[in-house]
Motif scaffolding. Sequence first.
Motif, PDB file in Angstrom:
ATOM      1  N   GLU A   1       6.892   7.475   2.641  1.00 47.78           N
ATOM      2  CA  GLU A   1       5.617   7.763   1.966  1.00 47.78           C
ATOM      3  C   GLU A   1       5.246   8.980   2.611  1.00 47.78           C
ATOM      4  O   GLU A   1       4.742  10.100   1.918  1.00 47.78           O
ATOM      5  N   ARG A   2       5.225   9.241   4.083  1.00 47.04           N
ATOM      6  CA  ARG A   2       4.763  10.371   4.806  1.00 47.04           C
ATOM      7  C   ARG A   2       5.649  11.590   4.340  1.00 47.04           C
ATOM      8  O   ARG A   2       4.988  12.687   3.999  1.00 47.04           O
TER       9      ARG A   2
ATOM     10  N   ARG B   1       1.174   6.332  -6.830  1.00 45.11           N
ATOM     11  CA  ARG B   1      -0.056   7.265  -7.175  1.00 45.11           C
ATOM     12  C   ARG B   1       0.274   8.712  -7.122  1.00 45.11           C
ATOM     13  O   ARG B   1       0.047   9.490  -7.933  1.00 45.11           O
ATOM     14  N   ARG B   2       0.951   9.124  -5.796  1.00 40.67           N
ATOM     15  CA  ARG B   2       1.144  10.286  -5.576  1.00 40.67           C
ATOM     16  C   ARG B   2       2.293  10.816  -6.721  1.00 40.67           C
ATOM     17  O   ARG B   2       2.300  12.258  -7.155  1.00 40.67           O
TER      18      ARG B   2
ATOM     19  N   ALA C   1       4.837  12.711   0.837  1.00 44.32           N
ATOM     20  CA  ALA C   1       3.443  13.246   0.868  1.00 44.32           C
ATOM     21  C   ALA C   1       3.551  14.721   1.343  1.00 44.32           C
ATOM     22  O   ALA C   1       2.601  15.475   1.129  1.00 44.32           O
TER      23      ALA C   1
ATOM     24  N   ASP D   1       0.890   4.019  -2.878  1.00 45.55           N
ATOM     25  CA  ASP D   1       0.764   5.473  -2.549  1.00 45.55           C
ATOM     26  C   ASP D   1       1.745   6.465  -3.035  1.00 45.55           C
ATOM     27  O   ASP D   1       1.647   7.489  -3.648  1.00 45.55           O
TER      28      ASP D   1
ATOM     29  N   ARG E   1       0.787  -1.273  -0.298  1.00 45.97           N
ATOM     30  CA  ARG E   1      -0.015  -0.092  -0.023  1.00 45.97           C
ATOM     31  C   ARG E   1       0.789   1.273  -0.010  1.00 45.97           C
ATOM     32  O   ARG E   1       0.628   2.298  -0.661  1.00 45.97           O
ATOM     33  N   ASP E   2       2.030   1.324   0.803  1.00 44.03           N
ATOM     34  CA  ASP E   2       2.815   2.347   0.830  1.00 44.03           C
ATOM     35  C   ASP E   2       3.519   2.648  -0.525  1.00 44.03           C
ATOM     36  O   ASP E   2       3.549   3.814  -1.029  1.00 44.03           O
TER      37      ASP E   2
END
Length: 127
Positions: free
Chosen positions: A57-58, A22-23, A61, A19, A15-16
């Motif tokens: 990932e954070r 996708r980002r 983001a 993400d 999932r990470d």
Amino acid sequence: MAGSTGVRDPERGCRDLADLTRRAGPQALADVARLAVLLDAILPRCADAGMALANLERFLAAVRSSARRFTTCPATSRMAEILLQVFSTSHYFTEVLIRDPLLLDWLRSGPSGPTDHRCRRSLEDAF
């Protein structure tokens, strides 16, 4: 990839990674591929690979500009390793970098302020 990197929860790791992809968007898929190669090499050496991946990932983001998102990402394997090791071991430094991702640029540039020697000389001159 998530299973071979030492990530304890492969579903979360996937999932990470999804993400991150996708980002990035279609314009930065080459950057994501370069990052994936670095992750595959570095994550197995991290204390907590899952935490490092989730925090990366954070961090990405938190970069406001999508154009800068992957240019902020570490360009060298050494810088990526340092960043991922921090993300896998230090909640405090991770949060500092996530709050202000541009600090990574500051850290990359090295010291630009006065050196210890110049500070000492300024103090000696003042007294």
